[in-house]
Design a protein around this motif. Structure first.
Motif, PDB file in Angstrom:
ATOM      1  N   ASP A  14       0.842  -1.221  -0.097  1.00 43.12           N
ATOM      2  CA  ASP A  14       0.042  -0.003  -0.322  1.00 43.12           C
ATOM      3  C   ASP A  14       0.723   0.944  -0.266  1.00 43.12           C
ATOM      4  O   ASP A  14       2.314   1.333   0.727  1.00 43.12           O
ATOM      5  CB  ASP A  14      -0.802   0.020   1.554  1.00 43.12           C
ATOM      6  CG  ASP A  14      -2.214  -0.968   1.411  1.00 43.12           C
ATOM      7  OD1 ASP A  14      -2.856  -1.350   0.419  1.00 43.12           O
ATOM      8  OD2 ASP A  14      -2.418  -1.325   2.192  1.00 43.12           O
ATOM      9  N   VAL A  15       0.795   2.111  -0.859  1.00 40.37           N
ATOM     10  CA  VAL A  15       1.214   2.648  -0.984  1.00 40.37           C
ATOM     11  C   VAL A  15       0.953   4.347  -0.781  1.00 40.37           C
ATOM     12  O   VAL A  15      -0.377   4.526  -1.542  1.00 40.37           O
ATOM     13  CB  VAL A  15       2.717   3.271  -2.290  1.00 40.37           C
ATOM     14  CG1 VAL A  15       3.436   1.753  -2.636  1.00 40.37           C
ATOM     15  CG2 VAL A  15       1.862   3.159  -3.914  1.00 40.37           C
ATOM     16  N   GLU A  16       1.993   5.349  -0.325  1.00 45.61           N
ATOM     17  CA  GLU A  16       1.081   6.684  -0.777  1.00 45.61           C
ATOM     18  C   GLU A  16       1.205   7.827  -1.953  1.00 45.61           C
ATOM     19  O   GLU A  16       1.959   8.227  -2.189  1.00 45.61           O
ATOM     20  CB  GLU A  16       1.738   7.690   0.390  1.00 45.61           C
ATOM     21  CG  GLU A  16       1.178   7.482   1.803  1.00 45.61           C
ATOM     22  CD  GLU A  16      -0.418   7.588   1.872  1.00 45.61           C
ATOM     23  OE1 GLU A  16      -1.239   8.173   1.938  1.00 45.61           O
ATOM     24  OE2 GLU A  16      -0.656   6.567   2.917  1.00 45.61           O
ATOM     25  N   ALA A  17       0.029   7.282  -2.745  1.00 45.98           N
ATOM     26  CA  ALA A  17      -0.135   7.498  -4.347  1.00 45.98           C
ATOM     27  C   ALA A  17      -1.134   6.836  -5.309  1.00 45.98           C
ATOM     28  O   ALA A  17      -1.629   5.831  -4.896  1.00 45.98           O
ATOM     29  CB  ALA A  17       1.130   7.177  -5.333  1.00 45.98           C
ATOM     30  N   SER A  18      -1.615   8.082  -6.014  1.00 47.04           N
ATOM     31  CA  SER A  18      -2.801   7.650  -6.652  1.00 47.04           C
ATOM     32  C   SER A  18      -2.154   6.971  -7.705  1.00 47.04           C
ATOM     33  O   SER A  18      -0.890   6.745  -8.621  1.00 47.04           O
ATOM     34  CB  SER A  18      -2.845   9.407  -6.898  1.00 47.04           C
ATOM     35  OG  SER A  18      -2.682   9.109  -8.666  1.00 47.04           O
ATOM     36  N   PRO A  19      -3.195   5.623  -8.133  1.00 51.25           N
ATOM     37  CA  PRO A  19      -3.243   4.835  -9.561  1.00 51.25           C
ATOM     38  C   PRO A  19      -2.818   5.802 -10.967  1.00 51.25           C
ATOM     39  O   PRO A  19      -1.947   5.298 -11.603  1.00 51.25           O
ATOM     40  CB  PRO A  19      -4.607   4.263  -9.613  1.00 51.25           C
ATOM     41  CG  PRO A  19      -5.184   4.105  -7.941  1.00 51.25           C
ATOM     42  CD  PRO A  19      -4.681   5.910  -7.338  1.00 51.25           C
ATOM     43  N   GLU A  20      -3.186   6.672 -11.103  1.00 49.24           N
ATOM     44  CA  GLU A  20      -3.122   8.124 -12.256  1.00 49.24           C
ATOM     45  C   GLU A  20      -1.639   8.080 -12.008  1.00 49.24           C
ATOM     46  O   GLU A  20      -0.699   8.221 -13.178  1.00 49.24           O
ATOM     47  CB  GLU A  20      -3.328   8.559 -12.005  1.00 49.24           C
ATOM     48  CG  GLU A  20      -4.850   8.313 -12.127  1.00 49.24           C
ATOM     49  CD  GLU A  20      -5.932   8.296 -10.995  1.00 49.24           C
ATOM     50  OE1 GLU A  20      -7.116   8.152 -10.800  1.00 49.24           O
ATOM     51  OE2 GLU A  20      -5.661   8.436  -9.507  1.00 49.24           O
ATOM     52  N   ALA A  21      -0.981   8.496 -11.056  1.00 53.67           N
ATOM     53  CA  ALA A  21       0.440   9.084 -11.253  1.00 53.67           C
ATOM     54  C   ALA A  21       1.505   7.325 -11.062  1.00 53.67           C
ATOM     55  O   ALA A  21       2.631   6.898 -11.280  1.00 53.67           O
ATOM     56  CB  ALA A  21       0.522   9.097  -9.023  1.00 53.67           C
ATOM     57  N   LEU A  22       0.831   6.440 -10.409  1.00 58.55           N
ATOM     58  CA  LEU A  22       1.206   5.174 -10.748  1.00 58.55           C
ATOM     59  C   LEU A  22       1.636   4.817 -12.126  1.00 58.55           C
ATOM     60  O   LEU A  22       2.969   4.460 -12.599  1.00 58.55           O
ATOM     61  CB  LEU A  22       1.069   3.892  -9.807  1.00 58.55           C
ATOM     62  CG  LEU A  22       1.240   4.510  -8.527  1.00 58.55           C
ATOM     63  CD1 LEU A  22       0.695   2.965  -7.242  1.00 58.55           C
ATOM     64  CD2 LEU A  22       3.531   4.203  -7.892  1.00 58.55           C
ATOM     65  N   TRP A  23       0.491   4.854 -12.339  1.00 56.20           N
ATOM     66  CA  TRP A  23       0.499   4.375 -13.845  1.00 56.20           C
ATOM     67  C   TRP A  23       1.003   5.798 -15.217  1.00 56.20           C
ATOM     68  O   TRP A  23       1.862   4.429 -15.308  1.00 56.20           O
ATOM     69  CB  TRP A  23      -1.612   4.998 -14.513  1.00 56.20           C
ATOM     70  CG  TRP A  23      -1.326   4.461 -15.924  1.00 56.20           C
ATOM     71  CD1 TRP A  23      -1.677   5.374 -16.675  1.00 56.20           C
ATOM     72  CD2 TRP A  23      -1.860   3.415 -16.567  1.00 56.20           C
ATOM     73  NE1 TRP A  23      -2.283   4.647 -17.934  1.00 56.20           N
ATOM     74  CE2 TRP A  23      -1.828   3.773 -17.999  1.00 56.20           C
ATOM     75  CE3 TRP A  23      -2.056   2.365 -16.127  1.00 56.20           C
ATOM     76  CZ2 TRP A  23      -2.503   2.562 -18.570  1.00 56.20           C
ATOM     77  CZ3 TRP A  23      -2.378   1.037 -17.023  1.00 56.20           C
ATOM     78  CH2 TRP A  23      -2.773   1.277 -18.591  1.00 56.20           C
ATOM     79  N   ARG A  24       1.200   6.857 -15.014  1.00 53.59           N
ATOM     80  CA  ARG A  24       2.613   7.636 -15.760  1.00 53.59           C
ATOM     81  C   ARG A  24       4.218   6.703 -15.038  1.00 53.59           C
ATOM     82  O   ARG A  24       4.192   7.332 -16.565  1.00 53.59           O
ATOM     83  CB  ARG A  24       2.380   9.130 -14.882  1.00 53.59           C
ATOM     84  CG  ARG A  24       1.863  10.444 -15.899  1.00 53.59           C
ATOM     85  CD  ARG A  24       1.845  11.461 -15.204  1.00 53.59           C
ATOM     86  NE  ARG A  24       1.873  11.738 -14.105  1.00 53.59           N
ATOM     87  CZ  ARG A  24       1.237  12.317 -12.500  1.00 53.59           C
ATOM     88  NH1 ARG A  24      -0.178  11.547 -13.114  1.00 53.59           N
ATOM     89  NH2 ARG A  24       1.770  12.025 -11.816  1.00 53.59           N
ATOM     90  N   GLY A  25       3.609   7.105 -13.985  1.00 50.23           N
ATOM     91  CA  GLY A  25       5.150   6.342 -14.469  1.00 50.23           C
ATOM     92  C   GLY A  25       5.895   4.999 -14.774  1.00 50.23           C
ATOM     93  O   GLY A  25       6.644   4.815 -15.302  1.00 50.23           O
ATOM     94  N   TRP A  26       4.436   3.987 -15.249  1.00 49.71           N
ATOM     95  CA  TRP A  26       4.707   2.670 -15.755  1.00 49.71           C
ATOM     96  C   TRP A  26       4.376   3.097 -17.223  1.00 49.71           C
ATOM     97  O   TRP A  26       5.029   2.309 -18.089  1.00 49.71           O
ATOM     98  CB  TRP A  26       4.126   2.045 -15.351  1.00 49.71           C
ATOM     99  CG  TRP A  26       4.274   1.153 -14.555  1.00 49.71           C
ATOM    100  CD1 TRP A  26       4.220   0.489 -12.988  1.00 49.71           C
ATOM    101  CD2 TRP A  26       4.903  -0.553 -13.929  1.00 49.71           C
ATOM    102  NE1 TRP A  26       4.912   0.233 -12.120  1.00 49.71           N
ATOM    103  CE2 TRP A  26       5.273  -0.834 -13.136  1.00 49.71           C
ATOM    104  CE3 TRP A  26       5.579  -1.315 -15.235  1.00 49.71           C
ATOM    105  CZ2 TRP A  26       6.391  -1.801 -12.818  1.00 49.71           C
ATOM    106  CZ3 TRP A  26       6.101  -1.915 -15.256  1.00 49.71           C
ATOM    107  CH2 TRP A  26       6.463  -2.529 -13.569  1.00 49.71           C
TER     108      TRP A  26
END
Length: 160
Positions: A14-26
């Motif tokens: 569980d991380v302090e980041a939104s799915p949208e932000a993580l998606w951007r990173g990927w």
């Protein structure tokens, strides 16, 4: 694909980041190159074509010039802000590759308060390949890479 502990490896955080932000990173090749492998290794080349059958490929270089480059793989599933699946068993356009190391799925499940349950699963064809990946440092390496992604996203990670 169901998880098989004899063949597969899993990381759930569980991380302090939104799915949208993580998606951007990927999904942003320039961002992916900055975090995708644990330092001091770095990604020196990456190609992403975000569609089923589209290319997923990276080339990593170690601090002494070592290189790790598997065959170009392809995406199997692309569900924006939710799920990415790819394999190196198939190349772009779903063409079979002669060798395969793994397939993987990354899930981004929203949690209350803007955080995300991040789930990464690496699927292997054999117990031997799973063991090789484990000995390469799956848990430490994939956790370090995720930490690098979170650091890269910074305080804006919760804003999507």
């Amino acid at each position: 694909m169901p998880f098989d502990p004899a063949l597969d490896l899993k990381l759930v955080r569980d991380v302090e980041a939104s799915p949208e932000a993580l998606w951007r990173g990927w999904t942003d090749v320039d961002l992916l190159k900055q975090w995708f492998c644990p330092k001091p290794w770095r990604v020196i080349h990456a190609e992403l074509d975000l569609r089923p059958g589209g290319i997923f490929h990276s080339v990593m270089q170690g601090p002494n010039g070592e290189r790790h480059e598997g065959p170009p793989g392809c995406y199997l599933e692309v569900v924006p802000h939710s799920r990415l699946s790819w394999t190196d068993a198939l190349g772009p356009g779903f063409r079979p590759n002669a060798q395969s190391f793994m397939s993987a799925t990354i899930g981004f499940d929203p949690l209350p308060g803007g955080s995300t349950r991040y789930t990464a699963v690496a699927y292997h064809a054999t117990a031997e390949t799973r063991q090789t990946h484990l000995e390469m440092g799956f848990e430490a390496g994939w956790n370090a890479a995720l930490d690098q992604l979170l650091e890269l996203l910074g305080p804006s990670a919760d804003k999507g």
